[in-house]
Design an enzyme around this catalytic site. Structure first.
Site, PDB file in Angstrom:
ATOM      1  N   GLY A  48     -31.162  -4.461   7.019  1.00  5.74           N
ATOM      2  CA  GLY A  48     -30.001  -5.264   6.641  1.00  5.74           C
ATOM      3  C   GLY A  48     -30.196  -6.138   5.421  1.00  5.74           C
ATOM      4  N   GLU A 103     -33.319 -12.739   5.337  1.00  7.66           N
ATOM      5  CA  GLU A 103     -32.552 -12.088   6.409  1.00  7.66           C
ATOM      6  C   GLU A 103     -31.095 -11.939   6.003  1.00  7.66           C
ATOM      7  OE1 GLU A 103     -32.260 -10.362   8.846  1.00  7.66           O
ATOM      8  OE2 GLU A 103     -33.426 -10.914  10.595  1.00  7.66           O
ATOM      9  N   ASP A 104     -30.472 -10.911   6.553  1.00  5.14           N
ATOM     10  CA  ASP A 104     -29.044 -10.731   6.306  1.00  5.14           C
ATOM     11  C   ASP A 104     -28.213 -11.712   7.128  1.00  5.14           C
ATOM     12  OD1 ASP A 104     -29.817  -9.549   8.697  1.00  5.14           O
ATOM     13  OD2 ASP A 104     -28.911  -7.604   8.294  1.00  5.14           O
ATOM     14  N   ASP A 107     -27.731 -14.198  14.263  1.00  8.83           N
ATOM     15  CA  ASP A 107     -26.708 -14.249  15.305  1.00  8.83           C
ATOM     16  C   ASP A 107     -27.261 -15.063  16.465  1.00  8.83           C
ATOM     17  OD1 ASP A 107     -24.708 -13.830  17.092  1.00  8.83           O
ATOM     18  OD2 ASP A 107     -24.950 -11.667  17.252  1.00  8.83           O
ATOM     19  N   LYS A 135     -24.241 -17.174  12.281  1.00 10.59           N
ATOM     20  CA  LYS A 135     -23.166 -17.307  13.275  1.00 10.59           C
ATOM     21  C   LYS A 135     -23.439 -18.508  14.181  1.00 10.59           C
ATOM     22  CE  LYS A 135     -22.074 -12.384  13.708  1.00 10.59           C
ATOM     23  NZ  LYS A 135     -21.907 -11.290  14.701  1.00 10.59           N
ATOM     24  N   PHE A 156     -18.079  -9.761  14.713  1.00  9.87           N
ATOM     25  CA  PHE A 156     -18.980  -8.736  14.205  1.00  9.87           C
ATOM     26  C   PHE A 156     -18.561  -8.356  12.785  1.00  9.87           C
ATOM     27  CE2 PHE A 156     -21.100  -4.680  13.753  1.00  9.87           C
ATOM     28  CZ  PHE A 156     -22.344  -4.984  14.278  1.00  9.87           C
ATOM     29  N   ASP A 163     -24.523  -3.321   9.098  1.00  7.07           N
ATOM     30  CA  ASP A 163     -23.931  -2.054   9.526  1.00  7.07           C
ATOM     31  C   ASP A 163     -23.226  -2.138  10.857  1.00  7.07           C
ATOM     32  OD1 ASP A 163     -26.528  -2.344  10.948  1.00  7.07           O
ATOM     33  OD2 ASP A 163     -25.938  -0.401  11.791  1.00  7.07           O
ATOM     34  N   ARG A 169     -23.046  -0.317   5.294  1.00  5.37           N
ATOM     35  CA  ARG A 169     -24.023  -1.186   4.635  1.00  5.37           C
ATOM     36  C   ARG A 169     -23.753  -1.296   3.136  1.00  5.37           C
ATOM     37  NH1 ARG A 169     -28.407  -2.170   8.143  1.00  5.37           N
ATOM     38  NH2 ARG A 169     -28.940  -0.441   9.506  1.00  5.37           N
TER      39      ARG A 169
HETATM   40  P1  IMP Z   1     -30.124 -11.814  16.517  1.00  2.00           P
HETATM   41  O1  IMP Z   1     -31.485 -11.517  17.098  1.00  2.00           O
HETATM   42  O2  IMP Z   1     -29.053 -11.884  17.570  1.00  2.00           O
HETATM   43  O3  IMP Z   1     -30.101 -13.034  15.609  1.00  2.00           O
HETATM   44  O4  IMP Z   1     -29.681 -10.547  15.688  1.00  2.00           O
HETATM   45  C1  IMP Z   1     -30.117 -10.349  14.425  1.00  2.00           C
HETATM   46  C2  IMP Z   1     -29.840  -8.940  13.973  1.00  2.00           C
HETATM   47  O5  IMP Z   1     -28.713  -8.331  14.650  1.00  2.00           O
HETATM   48  C3  IMP Z   1     -29.447  -9.002  12.516  1.00  2.00           C
HETATM   49  O6  IMP Z   1     -30.584  -8.959  11.670  1.00  2.00           O
HETATM   50  C4  IMP Z   1     -28.536  -7.805  12.371  1.00  2.00           C
HETATM   51  O7  IMP Z   1     -29.300  -6.655  12.115  1.00  2.00           O
HETATM   52  C5  IMP Z   1     -27.870  -7.687  13.730  1.00  2.00           C
HETATM   53  N1  IMP Z   1     -26.534  -8.335  13.724  1.00  2.00           N
HETATM   54  C6  IMP Z   1     -26.194  -9.510  14.291  1.00  2.00           C
HETATM   55  N2  IMP Z   1     -24.888  -9.795  14.073  1.00  2.00           N
HETATM   56  C7  IMP Z   1     -24.401  -8.755  13.339  1.00  2.00           C
HETATM   57  C8  IMP Z   1     -23.084  -8.470  12.782  1.00  2.00           C
HETATM   58  O8  IMP Z   1     -22.098  -9.210  12.906  1.00  2.00           O
HETATM   59  N3  IMP Z   1     -22.987  -7.305  12.093  1.00  2.00           N
HETATM   60  C9  IMP Z   1     -24.033  -6.460  11.913  1.00  2.00           C
HETATM   61  N4  IMP Z   1     -25.259  -6.686  12.408  1.00  2.00           N
HETATM   62  C10 IMP Z   1     -25.442  -7.832  13.118  1.00  2.00           C
HETATM   63 MG    MG Z   2     -31.436  -7.819  10.168  1.00  6.42          MG
END
Ligand code: IMP
Ligand code: MG
Length: 184
Positions: A48, A103-104, A107, A135, A156, A163, A169
């Site tokens: 990402g 990081e992208d 969440d 987020k 999302f 993606d 992407r």
């Molecule tokens: P976390 O562990 O919940 O913070 O998730 C992080 C990873 O989940 C990110 O690096 C993304 O790859 C994916 N992710 C979380 N939210 C989104 C979204 O809204 N769209 C796409 N990918 C997401």
């Molecule tokens: Mg990621």
């Protein structure tokens, strides 16, 4: 790929390519100021963060190396579990290096907190985080993110590296998908 290529699959553009570019310039200026006189190692989280890394790195004036890590977080659907596996590790020894994770999106923050603990155990000189998007749920996990592009709602999103089922992407903007794409 652009909005016109998405047709009815696009719900809404949240951040335009121009908005993202302007914010990344501000972040790069801040990073340059903070790391002045120090060699920086940018660690991009695949897949990402590819767009963010490419753009951010090119905006920096300081010396910066780039390396990549790929991790997979076991989870159901679009939620991550925090149980993380390394798919591709760094090629660089980060001991005594100034490391900035790129990081992208953050969440739940579970993937990132695991990554921070993992990299910290390798004893870098410093370890910081830059994320394009964050987020609201990220507030629940105690991970300090030093550079955040945009706070976005709990929806999302796709584009600019992000993606849905490995699609979208290559959109230059960040947007939300129409419900029918998810089979809704
Ligand atoms: P976390 O562990 O919940 O913070 O998730 C992080 C990873 O989940 C990110 O690096 C993304 O790859 C994916 N992710 C979380 N939210 C989104 C979204 O809204 N769209 C796409 N990918 C997401
Ligand atoms: Mg990621």
């Amino acid at each position: 790929m652009d909005a016109s290529d998405m047709g009815v699959d696009l719900n809404e553009i949240l951040l335009t390519a121009e908005q993202i570019d302007a914010r990344l310039s501000e972040m790069a200026a801040q990073i340059d100021a903070d790391y002045e006189g120090r060699d920086l190692l940018l660690v991009g989280v695949l897949n990402g963060a590819v767009m963010a890394m490419a753009d951010l790195a090119r905006k920096l004036h300081n010396r910066a190396n780039m390396d990549w890590m790929a991790v997979s977080s076991y989870g159901s659907g679009t939620k991550s579990s925090g149980v993380v596996r390394i798919l591709k590790d760094l090629g660089t020894d980060i001991h005594d290096r100034h490391v900035l994770i790129v990081e992208d999106i953050i969440d739940s923050g579970l993937t990132l907190s695991w990554l921070v603990a993992n990299l910290r155990s390798r004893e870098p000189a410093s370890l910081r985080i830059a994320a394009v998007l964050r987020k609201p749920d990220a507030a629940k996990v105690a991970v300090d993110v030093d550079y955040v592009g945009f706070e976005i709602p709990n929806e999302f999103v796709v584009g600019f590296g992000l993606d849905y089922a490995d699609h979208y992407r290559n959109l230059p903007f960040v947007g939300t998908l129409a419900p029918h794409v998810y089979g809704g």
